[in-house]
Write a protein that holds these residues in place. Structure first.
Motif, PDB file in Angstrom:
ATOM      1  N   CYS A  87       0.801  -1.230   0.000  1.00  0.00           N
ATOM      2  CA  CYS A  87       0.000   0.000   0.000  1.00  0.00           C
ATOM      3  C   CYS A  87       0.833   1.280   0.000  1.00  0.00           C
ATOM      4  O   CYS A  87       0.299   2.358  -0.269  1.00  0.00           O
ATOM      5  N   LEU A  88       2.122   1.174   0.314  1.00  0.00           N
ATOM      6  CA  LEU A  88       2.944   2.373   0.491  1.00  0.00           C
ATOM      7  C   LEU A  88       3.788   2.645  -0.754  1.00  0.00           C
ATOM      8  O   LEU A  88       4.592   1.797  -1.161  1.00  0.00           O
ATOM      9  N   PRO A  89       3.640   3.814  -1.406  1.00  0.00           N
ATOM     10  CA  PRO A  89       4.466   4.156  -2.572  1.00  0.00           C
ATOM     11  C   PRO A  89       5.940   4.209  -2.211  1.00  0.00           C
ATOM     12  O   PRO A  89       6.310   4.682  -1.136  1.00  0.00           O
ATOM     13  N   THR A  90       6.771   3.720  -3.119  1.00  0.00           N
ATOM     14  CA  THR A  90       8.224   3.745  -2.915  1.00  0.00           C
ATOM     15  C   THR A  90       8.936   4.610  -3.947  1.00  0.00           C
ATOM     16  O   THR A  90      10.152   4.766  -3.883  1.00  0.00           O
ATOM     17  N   VAL A  91       8.208   5.126  -4.926  1.00  0.00           N
ATOM     18  CA  VAL A  91       8.762   6.050  -5.912  1.00  0.00           C
ATOM     19  C   VAL A  91       7.815   7.246  -6.004  1.00  0.00           C
ATOM     20  O   VAL A  91       6.671   7.167  -5.554  1.00  0.00           O
ATOM     21  N   PRO A  92       8.273   8.349  -6.598  1.00  0.00           N
ATOM     22  CA  PRO A  92       7.379   9.515  -6.726  1.00  0.00           C
ATOM     23  C   PRO A  92       6.098   9.168  -7.473  1.00  0.00           C
ATOM     24  O   PRO A  92       6.105   8.369  -8.417  1.00  0.00           O
ATOM     25  N   THR A  93       5.008   9.764  -7.062  1.00  0.00           N
ATOM     26  CA  THR A  93       3.719   9.503  -7.711  1.00  0.00           C
ATOM     27  C   THR A  93       3.406  10.511  -8.804  1.00  0.00           C
ATOM     28  O   THR A  93       2.406  10.369  -9.506  1.00  0.00           O
ATOM     29  N   ALA A  94       4.243  11.531  -8.961  1.00  0.00           N
ATOM     30  CA  ALA A  94       4.137  12.467 -10.090  1.00  0.00           C
ATOM     31  C   ALA A  94       5.156  12.048 -11.141  1.00  0.00           C
ATOM     32  O   ALA A  94       6.267  11.617 -10.814  1.00  0.00           O
ATOM     33  N   ARG A  95       4.796  12.155 -12.405  1.00  0.00           N
ATOM     34  CA  ARG A  95       5.638  11.636 -13.489  1.00  0.00           C
ATOM     35  C   ARG A  95       7.010  12.298 -13.517  1.00  0.00           C
ATOM     36  O   ARG A  95       7.133  13.523 -13.493  1.00  0.00           O
ATOM     37  N   ARG A  96       8.049  11.456 -13.562  1.00  0.00           N
ATOM     38  CA  ARG A  96       9.420  11.921 -13.770  1.00  0.00           C
ATOM     39  C   ARG A  96       9.806  11.598 -15.203  1.00  0.00           C
ATOM     40  O   ARG A  96       9.883  10.430 -15.583  1.00  0.00           O
ATOM     41  N   TYR A  97      10.029  12.620 -16.000  1.00  0.00           N
ATOM     42  CA  TYR A  97      10.342  12.407 -17.416  1.00  0.00           C
ATOM     43  C   TYR A  97      11.842  12.214 -17.598  1.00  0.00           C
ATOM     44  O   TYR A  97      12.651  12.762 -16.844  1.00  0.00           O
ATOM     45  N   PRO A  98      12.239  11.433 -18.620  1.00  0.00           N
ATOM     46  CA  PRO A  98      13.672  11.243 -18.864  1.00  0.00           C
ATOM     47  C   PRO A  98      14.339  12.578 -19.170  1.00  0.00           C
ATOM     48  O   PRO A  98      13.710  13.487 -19.736  1.00  0.00           O
ATOM     49  N   PRO A  99      15.612  12.721 -18.813  1.00  0.00           N
ATOM     50  CA  PRO A  99      16.326  13.970 -19.140  1.00  0.00           C
ATOM     51  C   PRO A  99      16.528  14.100 -20.645  1.00  0.00           C
ATOM     52  O   PRO A  99      16.352  13.128 -21.396  1.00  0.00           O
ATOM     53  N   ALA A 100      16.912  15.288 -21.084  1.00  0.00           N
ATOM     54  CA  ALA A 100      17.132  15.537 -22.514  1.00  0.00           C
ATOM     55  C   ALA A 100      18.273  14.670 -23.041  1.00  0.00           C
ATOM     56  O   ALA A 100      19.240  14.372 -22.326  1.00  0.00           O
ATOM     57  N   LEU A 101      18.152  14.254 -24.280  1.00  0.00           N
ATOM     58  CA  LEU A 101      19.206  13.488 -24.928  1.00  0.00           C
ATOM     59  C   LEU A 101      20.332  14.427 -25.348  1.00  0.00           C
ATOM     60  O   LEU A 101      20.080  15.564 -25.764  1.00  0.00           O
ATOM     61  N   PRO A 102      21.580  13.970 -25.271  1.00  0.00           N
ATOM     62  CA  PRO A 102      22.694  14.865 -25.602  1.00  0.00           C
ATOM     63  C   PRO A 102      22.905  15.089 -27.094  1.00  0.00           C
ATOM     64  O   PRO A 102      23.584  16.034 -27.486  1.00  0.00           O
TER      65      PRO A 102
END
Length: 444
Positions: A87-102
């Motif tokens: 029942c307990l979240p272990t990662v953020p519940t708001a979307r984390r987007y991948p960083p920009a590609l180099p």
């Protein structure tokens, strides 16, 4: 007053029964997760289980003296602690987007459908002739980010004079999420139309790979969409509709599944919360929009290692011990819930074969020797689409045909560019429609 031997024996017996009680409570909790569709992050099931266990413990201890009255509560406490991990979240519940590609800039386009998608553009990088028709890549998945391996292949096409575009499907990669009920195969096709219209460069050539091949096939079956397409390449497609999805047929020659070393890195499925959520979704015991985990949380948690042997199944058995790294942990993105939702809408859709028979857009089909796809998914397209001008059976490669090994990228590019330029095919036109029965018998 000292405890009598008889009371001690009884107390010991009750303690020995505790593990069975814990298991019973955990099983009850898991069943309630399925019955409540994980409502309230699983708290509805947890509180119900805890309440039922507490009532039962009170009933069992009603005639007991202290401290025996506390014994029935021990399984409840242990089960509550164990099930709370679901029942307990272990990662953020708001979307984390991948960083920009180099190596390429990320644009974000707002499409007329309401989707906001991440767009990548590789302008022609060749001093030689430039192909006048824009080239669009529809990646697989569905609802997965474009891998670094795919980006390398797109740059190869740009170096051969193609004006290359790609976008990540809504919900995948750096594209914005949709509400779960909006993830449908029809929406994917509408997003394709909206993208081509937003590009505003006339007709486009399209390469659709795997899940992208499904989107492209369905686009060819819609006359209003097909008018926007110049030439179409369907590479290793998934099932195009409900009847095709229910085919259990032949697959290609042996893949590296079961032969390659297991994937390394963290797995979300080693965490009880996601093991239950993803496992139950895959079994159909939880809906993709389950209340147990949110879409963003699931996307954040899912890792490349969670794909298990799926990656190995995209390579030939002979390549089992040299499978390249397809992506980086920072770039990897996959939405398991949205992917299952789209796949279900394909399974629920009626046959598109009657519509596909009217297709007039010149098309080519690419099939891998060691394909992990059901062969009939590709041959059903071949049977229904009269505008398929050539089929290219790609020897020595698995489902992921451009994979950076040996000269596989160059061979795939040669097949694609020959068709787009209407030049002779590098490989025999095989199988044709008439050769399909023999192909299905001999290439498995």
């Amino acid at each position: 007053m000292p405890t009598s031997p008889i009371r001690l024996v009884r107390l010991t017996g009750r303690l020995l029964l505790a593990p069975a009680a814990v298991v019973a409570l955990v099983v009850t909790f898991i069943a309630l997760i399925a019955l409540t569709d994980g409502a309230g992050s699983g708290l509805a099931a947890w509180l119900t289980t805890l309440g039922a266990g507490t009532v039962l413990a009170l009933w069992q201890g009603r005639h007991r003296t202290w401290p025996a009255r506390l014994v029935p509560f021990l399984p409840v406490i242990v089960a509550a602690a164990v099930t709370a991990t679901v029942c307990l979240p272990t990662v953020p519940t708001a979307r984390r987007y991948p960083p920009a590609l180099p190596f390429v800039s990320t644009q974000h386009w707002n499409l007329a459908t309401g989707s906001r998608v991440a767009v990548y553009h590789y302008p022609p990088a060749s001093p030689g002739p430039r192909h006048p028709v824009p080239f669009l890549y529809l990646h697989g998945g569905p609802v997965r980010g474009i891998s670094v391996q795919d980006h390398r292949f797109l740059r190869l096409l740009a170096r051969q004079g193609y004006d290359v575009y790609a976008y990540e499907q809504a919900g995948g990669g750096r594209s914005d999420l949709l509400s779960m009920d909006q993830y449908t195969i029809s929406r994917s096709v509408r997003d394709l139309v909206a993208f081509v219209d937003r590009l505003d460069k006339g007709k486009v050539d399209i390469l659709g790979f795997s899940g992208g091949g499904v989107v492209l096939t369905r686009a060819l079956a819609d006359p209003g969409v097909a008018t926007r397409l110049h030439r179409a390449i369907i590479a290793e497609p998934g099932p195009m509709d409900g009847p095709t999805a229910h085919i259990a047929g032949h697959k290609g020659r042996a893949s590296a599944r079961g032969l390659a070393p297991g994937p390394t890195g963290p797995r979300s499925t080693h965490v009880p919360r996601f093991a239950v959520a993803f496992g139950f979704m895959r079994l159909g015991l939880l809906t993709p929009d389950t209340g147990l985990i949110g879409q963003a949380e699931g996307d954040n948690a899912f890792t490349a290692a969670d794909l298990g042997s799926d990656t190995a199944s995209a390579y030939c058995a002979r390549d089992a011990h040299r499978i390249p790294t397809e992506d980086t942990p920072q770039n990897f993105s996959f939405s398991p819930a949205a992917s299952l939702r789209i796949q279900q809408t394909v399974k629920d859709s009626p046959s598109i074969a009657p519509l596909l028979r009217h297709s007039r857009t010149p098309a080519m089909l690419m099939i891998a020797e060691c394909s992990s796809q059901v062969r009939q998914w590709a041959t059903a397209v071949l049977a229904a689409d009269p505008a398929i001008l050539r089929t290219q059976y790609m020897p020595g490669v698995g489902h992921h045909m451009w994979n950076g090994l040996d000269d596989n990228n160059d061979r795939a590019a040669a097949v694609i560019t020959a068709f787009l330029q209407d030049k002779p095919a590098p490989l025999p036109n095989y199988p044709t429609h008439d050769e399909t029965p023999t192909f299905l018998r001999d290439h498995k």
